[in-house]
Scaffold this motif. Structure first.
Motif, PDB file in Angstrom:
ATOM      1  N   ASN A 344       0.809  -1.213   0.000  1.00 49.74           N
ATOM      2  CA  ASN A 344       0.000   0.000   0.000  1.00 49.74           C
ATOM      3  C   ASN A 344       0.848   1.272   0.000  1.00 49.74           C
ATOM      4  OD1 ASN A 344      -2.442   1.437   0.073  1.00 49.74           O
ATOM      5  ND2 ASN A 344      -2.425   1.531   2.303  1.00 49.74           N
ATOM      6  N   ARG A 345       2.001   1.230   0.632  1.00 55.45           N
ATOM      7  CA  ARG A 345       2.829   2.439   0.729  1.00 55.45           C
ATOM      8  C   ARG A 345       3.519   2.801  -0.579  1.00 55.45           C
ATOM      9  NH1 ARG A 345       8.535   1.814   2.522  1.00 55.45           N
ATOM     10  NH2 ARG A 345       9.181  -0.357   2.258  1.00 55.45           N
ATOM     11  N   PHE A 346       3.493   1.906  -1.568  1.00 61.32           N
ATOM     12  CA  PHE A 346       4.138   2.195  -2.854  1.00 61.32           C
ATOM     13  C   PHE A 346       3.169   2.799  -3.866  1.00 61.32           C
ATOM     14  CE2 PHE A 346       6.499  -1.877  -1.606  1.00 61.32           C
ATOM     15  CZ  PHE A 346       7.384  -1.174  -0.806  1.00 61.32           C
ATOM     16  N   MET A 347       1.935   3.076  -3.457  1.00 57.65           N
ATOM     17  CA  MET A 347       0.907   3.495  -4.404  1.00 57.65           C
ATOM     18  C   MET A 347       0.786   5.007  -4.555  1.00 57.65           C
ATOM     19  SD  MET A 347      -0.332   0.713  -5.584  1.00 57.65           S
ATOM     20  CE  MET A 347      -1.873   1.218  -6.307  1.00 57.65           C
ATOM     21  N   GLY A 348       1.695   5.763  -3.974  1.00 60.79           N
ATOM     22  CA  GLY A 348       1.618   7.209  -4.067  1.00 60.79           C
ATOM     23  C   GLY A 348       2.328   7.742  -5.302  1.00 60.79           C
ATOM     24  N   GLN A 349       1.949   8.935  -5.708  1.00 59.14           N
ATOM     25  CA  GLN A 349       2.568   9.558  -6.877  1.00 59.14           C
ATOM     26  C   GLN A 349       3.993   9.998  -6.596  1.00 59.14           C
ATOM     27  OE1 GLN A 349       0.136  12.602  -8.626  1.00 59.14           O
ATOM     28  NE2 GLN A 349      -1.766  11.475  -8.330  1.00 59.14           N
ATOM     29  N   ASP A 350       4.364  10.076  -5.304  1.00 56.36           N
ATOM     30  CA  ASP A 350       5.712  10.509  -4.959  1.00 56.36           C
ATOM     31  C   ASP A 350       6.713   9.362  -4.963  1.00 56.36           C
ATOM     32  OD1 ASP A 350       4.407   9.280  -2.868  1.00 56.36           O
ATOM     33  OD2 ASP A 350       5.388  10.465  -1.312  1.00 56.36           O
ATOM     34  N   GLN A 351       6.275   8.152  -5.269  1.00 56.17           N
ATOM     35  CA  GLN A 351       7.160   6.992  -5.295  1.00 56.17           C
ATOM     36  C   GLN A 351       7.876   6.889  -6.646  1.00 56.17           C
ATOM     37  OE1 GLN A 351       7.815   4.971  -2.707  1.00 56.17           O
ATOM     38  NE2 GLN A 351       6.373   6.025  -1.347  1.00 56.17           N
ATOM     39  N   HIS A 352       8.884   6.025  -6.685  1.00 60.90           N
ATOM     40  CA  HIS A 352       9.638   5.784  -7.916  1.00 60.90           C
ATOM     41  C   HIS A 352       8.698   5.234  -8.995  1.00 60.90           C
ATOM     42  CE1 HIS A 352      12.370   3.499 -10.612  1.00 60.90           C
ATOM     43  NE2 HIS A 352      13.201   4.502 -10.365  1.00 60.90           N
ATOM     44  N   ASP A 353       8.788   5.798 -10.200  1.00 59.22           N
ATOM     45  CA  ASP A 353       7.867   5.411 -11.271  1.00 59.22           C
ATOM     46  C   ASP A 353       7.915   3.913 -11.549  1.00 59.22           C
ATOM     47  OD1 ASP A 353       7.068   7.993 -11.551  1.00 59.22           O
ATOM     48  OD2 ASP A 353       8.370   8.447 -13.240  1.00 59.22           O
ATOM     49  N   GLY A 354       9.125   3.373 -11.613  1.00 56.21           N
ATOM     50  CA  GLY A 354       9.252   1.940 -11.898  1.00 56.21           C
ATOM     51  C   GLY A 354       8.647   1.087 -10.811  1.00 56.21           C
ATOM     52  N   LEU A 355       8.835   1.478  -9.561  1.00 52.50           N
ATOM     53  CA  LEU A 355       8.285   0.717  -8.444  1.00 52.50           C
ATOM     54  C   LEU A 355       6.759   0.783  -8.449  1.00 52.50           C
ATOM     55  CD1 LEU A 355       8.756  -0.920  -5.888  1.00 52.50           C
ATOM     56  CD2 LEU A 355       8.989   1.230  -4.621  1.00 52.50           C
ATOM     57  N   VAL A 356       6.198   1.961  -8.729  1.00 47.62           N
ATOM     58  CA  VAL A 356       4.735   2.093  -8.780  1.00 47.62           C
ATOM     59  C   VAL A 356       4.158   1.232  -9.897  1.00 47.62           C
ATOM     60  CG1 VAL A 356       2.833   3.691  -9.187  1.00 47.62           C
ATOM     61  CG2 VAL A 356       4.777   4.413  -7.804  1.00 47.62           C
ATOM     62  N   HIS A 357       4.802   1.264 -11.060  1.00 48.26           N
ATOM     63  CA  HIS A 357       4.295   0.505 -12.196  1.00 48.26           C
ATOM     64  C   HIS A 357       4.321  -0.997 -11.909  1.00 48.26           C
ATOM     65  CE1 HIS A 357       3.177   0.590 -16.478  1.00 48.26           C
ATOM     66  NE2 HIS A 357       3.773  -0.574 -16.536  1.00 48.26           N
ATOM     67  N   LEU A 358       5.419  -1.465 -11.333  1.00 52.48           N
ATOM     68  CA  LEU A 358       5.528  -2.896 -11.017  1.00 52.48           C
ATOM     69  C   LEU A 358       4.554  -3.288  -9.912  1.00 52.48           C
ATOM     70  CD1 LEU A 358       9.405  -3.206 -11.154  1.00 52.48           C
ATOM     71  CD2 LEU A 358       7.792  -4.250 -12.736  1.00 52.48           C
ATOM     72  N   THR A 359       4.360  -2.411  -8.944  1.00 51.46           N
ATOM     73  CA  THR A 359       3.404  -2.694  -7.871  1.00 51.46           C
ATOM     74  C   THR A 359       1.989  -2.817  -8.425  1.00 51.46           C
ATOM     75  OG1 THR A 359       4.787  -1.490  -6.287  1.00 51.46           O
ATOM     76  CG2 THR A 359       2.499  -1.880  -5.672  1.00 51.46           C
ATOM     77  N   LEU A 360       1.641  -1.950  -9.374  1.00 51.31           N
ATOM     78  CA  LEU A 360       0.316  -2.020  -9.989  1.00 51.31           C
ATOM     79  C   LEU A 360       0.119  -3.347 -10.716  1.00 51.31           C
ATOM     80  CD1 LEU A 360       0.001   1.612 -11.414  1.00 51.31           C
ATOM     81  CD2 LEU A 360      -1.331   0.619  -9.559  1.00 51.31           C
ATOM     82  N   ARG A 361       1.164  -3.808 -11.386  1.00 50.89           N
ATOM     83  CA  ARG A 361       1.051  -5.092 -12.088  1.00 50.89           C
ATOM     84  C   ARG A 361       0.869  -6.244 -11.104  1.00 50.89           C
ATOM     85  NH1 ARG A 361       5.553  -4.916 -16.986  1.00 50.89           N
ATOM     86  NH2 ARG A 361       4.545  -3.302 -18.227  1.00 50.89           N
TER      87      ARG A 361
END
Length: 754
Positions: A344-361
């Motif tokens: 849940n903590r990786f879902m913010g817009q302030d996180q690393h783009d690559g990490l957010v994208h992989l977390t969404l997948r």
């Protein structure tokens, strides 16, 4: 933005000739936009008007996009492209945005795949450790250094081997050097616990080999995977023990010092763990190896890594979990380790783009599990996803996730409290070409959201419904029509806005050749009421009676269309002024025929009986239905149907008939009595056989069931008083009175059951 064209651009006007450029498709190709257009040549005639004299089709203009990145503002860039390209007008801005978004999405995918395939983020680790430079000619000397007792010497020698591994041309020779591989394995097993630097250098060497599938046997045959799993477990235990020691420490200053040391140790430990998990991820290409890792608890280890802060470690942990999440057994272990709260903590817009994208997948894979989907909703994941939906780079996977949430009834109401519905509406009608790869998910999300009343009101409020219809008449998309149909099934202030489009829908229903679109149009009309539609005027103006008769033909018309036509007829028959029109047509007979032909289709039968119920209300149609068809007999038989809704509808129809027609009411009561007690009557007519008194305290029926206890007692009374049975010496008047008693007795029981 730079442009290249295969032909002249702009409008060229000379004294007698003029050229016009008609723009067609705008496509994304590599890092450029390709604009397709036709050139029309006009010549000035004697009367002063320009006449078309020639046409050059299939021209294209290539617009290179040099500064596009994963975080580029697509809207601003599209405006810049339109401003600089004379071929494009402002009306083409939405098409340019769609192509740029597709290009950006493709660019993000390439970057993430490259990062994960070679672990490009590990370059910092290589830079720190590669201080030694040697050649293959010095390999024997390096191997001798590996046998020294001093850990420092072993670390230095290992770094030299790692330097050799950086040259891909050396890998095949090094992989065949059994002595070197054996020494590396022994160092990892015996000295890896003593020195983190040595362990990290050795694992880095095996990581280089693991990036090539042909060298995986080098790792597996020397049990490197087993040693790495043990090392990961050891480091996790060390970390947990250090945190426990700090928690137990009562001295504040000492605890602060221990905390500072823990932070430094974590930084080094996380670098080692990142490389370890990368080796395991690479060799897990073999599913049998992955299963062995699963048995050793790899899911639990990875979930614990999500609490760390090292970006390289987080990236590889999320990628590995995404790979494992395609198997149900692994998802069970992820549930036990509370993976959702950690992601849940990786879902913010302030996180690393690559990490957010992989977390969404990863979240998308997990969202197929209903329990995890509920957990995501409980952690306020929907509002966070809606915020990410505003960023073009994340839209494809976010739409898929939101679509999954929209399938749950309890989650649909959450969307009302977010900006999701305005965003979805904007994507549907504002720039519908956007996200062509995710258009199905976008439409599916809109369809599901429209099934909720509050969502539908928000979607159709203001100019929403008008924009949906405008887009519909332009695209003739059946799925978009389904969105409108779902909105129409709810009551609200927006419902009156449908009145403006009723005639357009009727014309569309009569003209369309698309059966899917026809189903949705008829369904929309069937959801409207006399408050929005003047049904008599509509029938007379557009000949809907003939339309109904044409489509009430089983075997000729598809069942989906047939069902929607029946529903629409049921809606139309609410209006009293429609009754004479229906009575003077063949609709009633056609519906009665369908009831027999489609008796195995419960939905079709239910809707036909409902239409009969509506027809009974009006005198004109009631006379046709009851006097010219045998509908009553069929409806009475439906009282014994296995479908509860059909039994309820049939009973309501019969109750209405009995209330409106006394003569038919008596016949219906007799018939209902006979149907409800058919097996009991057959027993009476054939004589009561001897049954075992111990069988459930009652008489067994032919179907294997038992008669109700009150029915059994009534039969016993009849046996003791045989003269009370009908036809046993009583007059007709007595019999009629007795039949009334029977009717009242069994009708009460039947009503309770129904």
């Amino acid at each position: 933005v730079s442009t290249q064209s295969t032909g002249k651009v702009g409008e060229v006007e000379m004294s007698e000739n003029k050229k016009k450029y008609r723009v067609g498709r705008i496509e994304a190709e590599d890092m450029a936009l390709v604009v397709h257009y036709d050139v029309e040549e006009y010549s000035k005639g004697p009367d002063g008007k320009y006449v078309l004299v020639g046409k050059k089709p299939n021209n294209n203009k290539r617009i290179k996009i040099k500064s596009l990145t994963g975080t580029t503002d697509i809207s601003c860039m599209a405006a810049e492209v339109v401003a600089k390209c004379k071929l494009l007008s402002e009306s083409r801005t939405s098409q340019v945005e769609a192509a740029l978004a597709q290009m950006q999405h493709r660019l993000q995918d390439v970057q993430y795949d490259d990062d994960m395939a070679g672990m490009g983020a590990s370059q910092e680790l290589y830079t720190e450790m590669l201080q030694e430079h040697v050649s293959l000619d010095q390999l024997d000397e390096v191997i001798e250094e590996l046998y020294e007792d001093a850990i420092e010497s072993k670390v230095r020698a290992t770094r030299k081997v790692l330097s050799l591994c950086r040259d891909v041309s050396n890998l095949e020779f090094l992989a065949q050097h059994e002595q070197l591989i054996g020494i590396m394995s022994r160092l990892l097993r015996d000295d890896g616990r003593r020195s983190m630097e040595l362990a990290q250098a050795v694992v880095q060497i095996f990581y280089v080999f693991s990036t090539f599938t042909q060298f995986h046997p080098v790792i597996l045959n020397n049990q490197v995977g087993d040693m790495i799993m043990k090392m990961i477990l050891l480091e996790i235990r060390r970390h947990n023990q250090r945190k426990e020691d700090i928690a137990k420490c009562s001295d504040g200053s000492k605890a602060a010092d221990m905390q500072q040391r823990l932070i430094k140790q974590c930084a080094r430990q996380e670098q080692l763990l990142a490389v370890c998990f990368n080796v395991l991820l690479n060799v897990a290409e073999d599913v049998s190896i992955e299963k062995k890792m699963k048995k050793r608890g790899i899911c639990s280890y990875l979930c614990q890594m999500l609490d760390r802060n090292n970006l390289e470690l987080l990236l590889v942990a999320v990628v590995f979990l995404k790979k494992l999440s395609i198997f149900k057994e692994n998802i069970v272990q992820m549930k036990e380790n509370d993976v959702i709260s950690k992601l849940n903590r990786f879902m913010g817009q302030d996180q690393h783009d690559g990490l957010v994208h992989l977390t969404l997948r990863l979240m998308f894979n997990l969202s197929f599990d209903s329990e995890l989907r509920d957990t995501m909703a409980d952690h306020s994941m929907i509002p966070k996803l809606v915020e990410l939906l505003k960023l073009p780079a994340y839209r494809p996977v976010v739409l898929k996730l939101l679509y999954h949430f929209s399938t749950d009834e309890r989650c649909k109401s959450i969307f009302v409290c977010t900006d999701c519905i305005p965003l979805v509406l904007q994507m549907l009608v504002g720039y519908p070409e956007t996200l062509q790869s995710g258009s199905k998910e976008l439409l599916g999300l809109a369809v599901n959201l429209a099934t909720n009343g509050r969502n539908a009101e928000m979607m159709c409020g203001g100019e929403g419904l008008h924009m949906l219809f405008k887009r519909l008449f332009k695209t003739m998309d059946p799925i978009l029509m389904k969105v409108i149909r779902n909105c129409a099934q709810h009551d609200g202030s927006f419902k009156g806005a449908f009145k403006e489009y009723v005639q357009d829908l009727v014309i569309l229903a009569k003209q369309t050749a698309n059966p899917d679109l026809l189903v949705e149009v008829l369904g929309t009309l069937g959801n409207l009421t006399s408050n929005e539609v003047d049904f008599p005027g509509l029938i007379n103006e557009y000949g809907l009676i003939a339309f109904f008769e044409q489509h009430l033909r089983s075997g000729v018309v598809e069942d989906d269309i047939l069902l929607e036509v029946i529903v629409f007829i049921g809606t139309v028959c609410h209006d009293r002024e429609v009754a004479p029109l229906v009575a003077n047509s063949s609709l009633v007979q056609a519906l009665f025929s369908l009831l027999g032909e489609k008796q195995e289709d419960d939905e079709m039968v239910l809707q036909v009986v409902y239409v009969f119920y509506r027809l009974v209300v009006h005198p004109e149609t009631r006379h046709v239905l009851l006097q010219q068809t045998n509908a009553i007999h069929h409806i009475i038989e439906l009282l014994a149907d296995t479908n509860l809704e059909i039994r309820k509808m049939a009973d309501q129809a019969l109750e209405l008939i009995m209330e409106l027609d006394d003569d038919l009411g008596k016949q219906i009561r007799h018939r209902k009595f006979a149907v409800h007690n058919e097996k009991w009557l057959s027993l009476v007519d054939g004589g009561l056989p001897d049954y075992d008194d111990q069988q459930a305290g009652g008489y067994m029926e032919e179907g294997g069931g038992y008669m109700q206890e009150d029915q059994q007692e009534y039969i016993m009374d009849n046996e003791q008083n045989p003269g009370y049975m009908m036809g046993a010496g009583y007059s007709d008047e007595d019999n009629e009175a007795d039949v009334g008693d029977f009717d009242n007795y069994f009708m009460d029981g039947q009503d309770d059951e129904l």
